[in-house]
Design an enzyme around this catalytic site. Structure first.
Site, PDB file in Angstrom:
ATOM      1  N   ARG A  92      21.650  -1.524   2.590  1.00 42.54           N
ATOM      2  CA  ARG A  92      22.079  -2.466   3.852  1.00 42.54           C
ATOM      3  C   ARG A  92      23.515  -2.321   4.523  1.00 42.54           C
ATOM      4  NH1 ARG A  92      18.144  -7.815   2.979  1.00 42.54           N
ATOM      5  NH2 ARG A  92      16.354  -6.577   3.398  1.00 42.54           N
ATOM      6  N   LYS A 104      -4.402  -8.561   0.691  1.00 47.12           N
ATOM      7  CA  LYS A 104      -5.323  -9.338   1.554  1.00 47.12           C
ATOM      8  C   LYS A 104      -5.417  -8.861   2.821  1.00 47.12           C
ATOM      9  CE  LYS A 104      -4.457 -13.366  -1.207  1.00 47.12           C
ATOM     10  NZ  LYS A 104      -3.632 -14.862  -1.111  1.00 47.12           N
ATOM     11  N   GLY A 157       6.863  -4.939   4.251  1.00 45.77           N
ATOM     12  CA  GLY A 157       6.601  -5.541   2.599  1.00 45.77           C
ATOM     13  C   GLY A 157       6.426  -4.448   1.583  1.00 45.77           C
ATOM     14  N   GLY A 173       9.782  -8.763   7.377  1.00 46.77           N
ATOM     15  CA  GLY A 173       9.196  -9.751   8.427  1.00 46.77           C
ATOM     16  C   GLY A 173       9.282  -9.377   9.975  1.00 46.77           C
TER      17      GLY A 173
END
Ligand code: AMP
Length: 397
Positions: A35, A198, A354, A377
């Site tokens: 980062r 999911k 993710g 996100g």
């Protein structure tokens, strides 16, 4: 889109929102500098123009109070090393001492402010706090994609105090560009590969991208909800029974929109959720009871590979198997290899959101795809079609 290229920073103080939320070990050493490296080009541009830089970031979740473990003082040495400039530090991000240090800041120098989230006002998006931060700089640069989906003081509210003197940093501009390439300007055929555990966490993304893509590859744990909904036998595989109707709706919608959906045809089934479990290849529709599908099978990979290699634009979100266990990582590695090949053949490939980023890093695909998003996100919300407040605040006057 206004970027740093639209400005000359000579004699200017640039206040840059960066994402230095880096991992630290028990001795507070930075264990991953990516980062910091990602923010470097924007910082160097200001310095090379002959300006000075004020850096602001959060670290961890101190929830509005001072927590020495989450002090940005721990990263001063590492940031200096990465930038090649000895940076200065101030033990707050607003107040008298900060103003003094900012006044003393010379061209060519960098000042890092203390963790923004030591003040509750940061996450509240407090206007007075944002104005205090704004008063420190002449030009505001947002280069923190990871927090662009938050309407915090330093990521969004601050921008309104810089009418024409605000812009995107290089990193944020690259992220926006990569998403644009997939969702708006991408060359066809466009393929989205969605995996992960999911269906429920991917529904909004699927709904948003169906209008924009030609092929949808579904893999990973999500598969079994689709297969069971269509009458297949999934044994003990992971499944969201309450999402089966939705899975059928998605398939119908895709058909109406002319999107070709590719589901696995065979799987690596295991008799336990364990790396050392017994495994066998089974038809995806005929997984025996007591067995669960944990990775894509060979026929599936051949099929997926064909689609990926014919694609000109590729989005990858979510692993196609339980890649954390070596026995079930081969499918995800194979997908990475196909994307690598397609990219070499000229396709644009974006990996984001993710666990696919974790997988890409773990298996060394980082430099083989066109772009790996840094903002989990924020990337997911962009793919869901949401407008990110941090981006809107720079574009709007
Ligand atoms: P996500 O965060 O939604 O991208 O989900 C990633 C997780 O999905 C990873 O931890 C994988 O281990 C898991 N996963 C992928 N395939 C399967 C599967 N067949 N069964 C259970 N979990 C899976």
């Amino acid at each position: 889109m206004k970027t740093l290229e639209n400005f000359n920073f000579k004699d200017k103080k640039a206040i840059i929102r960066v994402d230095f939320n880096v991992p630290l070990d028990k001795e507070f050493n930075v264990t991953d500098t990516s980062r910091i490296e990602a923010a470097k080009p924007s910082i160097i541009k200001v310095l090379e123009d002959g300006g000075s830089v004020i850096l602001m970031s959060h670290l961890g979740r101190p929830k509005g109070s001072v927590n020495p473990e989450m002090s940005l003082s721990h990263i001063v040495g590492k940031v200096s090393e990465v930038l090649g400039v000895q940076i200065k530090f101030v033990e707050n991000c607003v107040g008298k001492e900060v103003k003094k240090k900012v006044t003393e800041l010379q061209n060519g120098e960098v000042l890092l402010l203390e963790n923004l989230r030591f003040h509750k006002e940061e996450e509240d998006g407090d206007e007075t706090f944002a104005k205090e931060l704004a008063d420190l700089g002449d030009i505001y640069i947002n280069d923190a994609f990871g927090t662009a989906h938050r309407a915090h003081a330093s990521t969004t509210i601050i921008a309104k105090y810089f009418k024409d003197s605000k812009c995107f940093g290089y990193l944020l501009a690259k992220e926006i560009d990569a998403i644009e390439k997939v969702l708006r300007t991408g060359q066809k055929p466009i393929t989205a590969i969605l995996g992960g555990a999911k269906v429920s966490s991917k529904i909004t993304i699927i709904e948003n991208i169906l209008d924009k893509i030609d092929h949808l590859i579904i893999g990973g744990g999500m598969t079994y909800t689709f297969i069971k909904a269509q009458g297949g036998n999934i044994g003990d595989s992971i499944c969201e029974d309450d999402k089966m109707a939705l899975a059928l709706t998605i398939l119908e919608e895709a058909k109406k929109k002319g999107v070709e959906v590719h589901l696995p045809v065979d799987v690596v089934a295991a008799d336990d959720f364990d790396n050392a479990a017994q495994t066998k290849i089974t038809d995806v529709n005929a997984i025996p009871n007591g067995w669960q599908g944990l990775d894509a099978g060979p026929k599936t990979l051949e099929l997926f590979g064909k689609v990926i290699l014919e694609s000109k634009t590729i989005l990858w979100n979510g692993p196609v198997g339980v890649f954390e266990m070596e026995s079930f990582s081969k499918g995800t590695i194979a997908i990475g290899d196909f994307i690598d090949q397609a990219t070499k053949n000229g396709a644009f490939s974006l990996v984001g959101g993710g666990d696919s980023v974790a997988a890409v890093k773990q298996f060394g695909f980082e430099d083989k795809v066109s772009y790996v998003s840094t903002g989990g996100g924020a990337m997911l919300e962009s793919l869901e079609g949401k407008s990110l407040p941090g981006i809107a605040a720079i574009i709007e006057d």
